[in-house]
Enzyme design. Structure first.
Site, short mmCIF file in Angstrom:
data_model
loop_
_atom_site.label_atom_id
_atom_site.label_comp_id
_atom_site.label_asym_id
_atom_site.label_seq_id
_atom_site.Cartn_x
_atom_site.Cartn_y
_atom_site.Cartn_z
N LEU A 169 0.85 -1.18 0.00
CA LEU A 169 0.00 0.00 0.00
C LEU A 169 0.89 1.23 0.00
O LEU A 169 1.95 1.24 0.64
CB LEU A 169 -0.89 0.02 1.24
N HIS A 211 0.55 4.16 1.44
CA HIS A 211 0.77 4.78 2.75
C HIS A 211 1.63 3.90 3.65
O HIS A 211 2.33 4.41 4.52
CB HIS A 211 -0.55 5.15 3.42
N HIS A 218 -22.70 14.25 16.78
CA HIS A 218 -24.02 13.89 16.22
C HIS A 218 -24.56 15.05 15.40
O HIS A 218 -24.46 16.20 15.82
CB HIS A 218 -25.00 13.57 17.35
#
Length: 284
Positions: free
Chosen positions: A135, A137, A264
């Site tokens: 990968l 990263h 939220h």
């Protein structure tokens, strides 16, 4: 679309629950056929203007041609993985033995002369060429680690804390162990494996985005609360997984995560629900 997979299951490296949900969300609603445990051994021109591509199929175990072979299609996309581009480096002349072309390294990214062998002084290898985790990263993290070690500041990359993502729609993301791997670890080390799951169906932001399908799953050590792996399929899974990777890297327990406040209404509340479920505090 017809896919041909040599392994026994579609998406063999993914967590089993994620595989099942992905099949239901990504495959079943579409006109997609598939084979598992099957090799495509030959891809050749078919009948011009009629059946352009001819594919020979054999059973992955018996190597015998299957009844549906040959398969005729309009086009073939071959995605059979990658090989390390190390053949031209003349590593053998330096006495360095590779495994399927992959350079062997220790936790400090120092090159080894063979698997489990001696350190080759002043030589480091990062990225896909060492095969630890292919990968971008991960390669970047390994590069930083190598430079730290070169400068005398000891560092080792925790590959269990490096997240990965699959950019389907909805996305799939994961970090740490799959359930099969976690079960094997629990059996080997003698601890009880915990599993908790949250749903995007109970998340107001996902519902507002008309993306209420998907799950988040956390695997953890019931004795210590240590997070072993998190797997997500759902909208923006590739962004949501970072909180979980940070938790694994920092050693944050499910008990601690369950008490952390999440904004939220946001998608990260799916993880809040998952972590609370791990300690018996699930509300939805």
């Amino acid at each position: 679309v017809t896919f041909i997979e040599a392994m026994d299951t579609m998406m063999p490296t993914f967590d089993p629950d994620i595989r099942r949900v992905a099949d239901r969300m990504l495959i079943q609603p579409r006109k997609v056929d598939g084979y598992t445990s099957v090799f495509a051994t030959e891809v050749v021109p078919g009948e011009p203007g009629q059946k352009p591509v001819k594919i020979k199929l054999v059973d992955a175990k018996t190597k015998e041609e299957i009844p549906d072979s040959p398969l005729y299609v309009y086009a073939a996309l071959v995605c059979t993985g990658r090989v390390p581009n190390t053949q031209g480096l003349e590593l053998d002349k330096a006495g360095i033995e590779t495994v399927r072309g992959f350079v062997q390294v220790n936790d400090k990214m120092q090159v080894l002369d063979k698997p489990g062998g001696e350190v080759v002084e002043n030589l480091w290898c990062i990225g896909d060429a060492n095969g630890k985790m292919m990968l971008a990263h991960a390669a970047s993290a390994q590069g930083i680690s190598a430079v730290e070690n070169i400068c005398g500041r000891e560092h080792a990359v925790d590959h269990d804390a490096i997240p990965a993502a699959c950019f389907t729609h909805p996305e799939i993301a994961m970090v740490g162990l799959t359930e099969e791997q976690a079960k094997a670890k629990a059996e080997a080390e003698g601890f009880e494996l915990g599993k908790s799951q949250g749903s995007f169906k109970a998340n107001s932001k996902a519902l507002a985005e008309l993306e209420g399908t998907g799950i988040a799953k956390c695997l953890f050590n019931k004795d210590t609360g240590k997070v072993l792996g998190v797997h997500i399929i759902g909208i923006h899974a590739s962004d949501l997984i970072q909180e979980c990777a940070n938790a694994i890297a920092a050693g944050t327990t499910v008990q601690e995560l369950a008490m952390m406040v999440h904004t939220h209404p946001t998608l990260c509340e799916v993880l809040d629900e998952t972590f609370k479920g791990a300690v018996g505090m699930s509300a939805h």
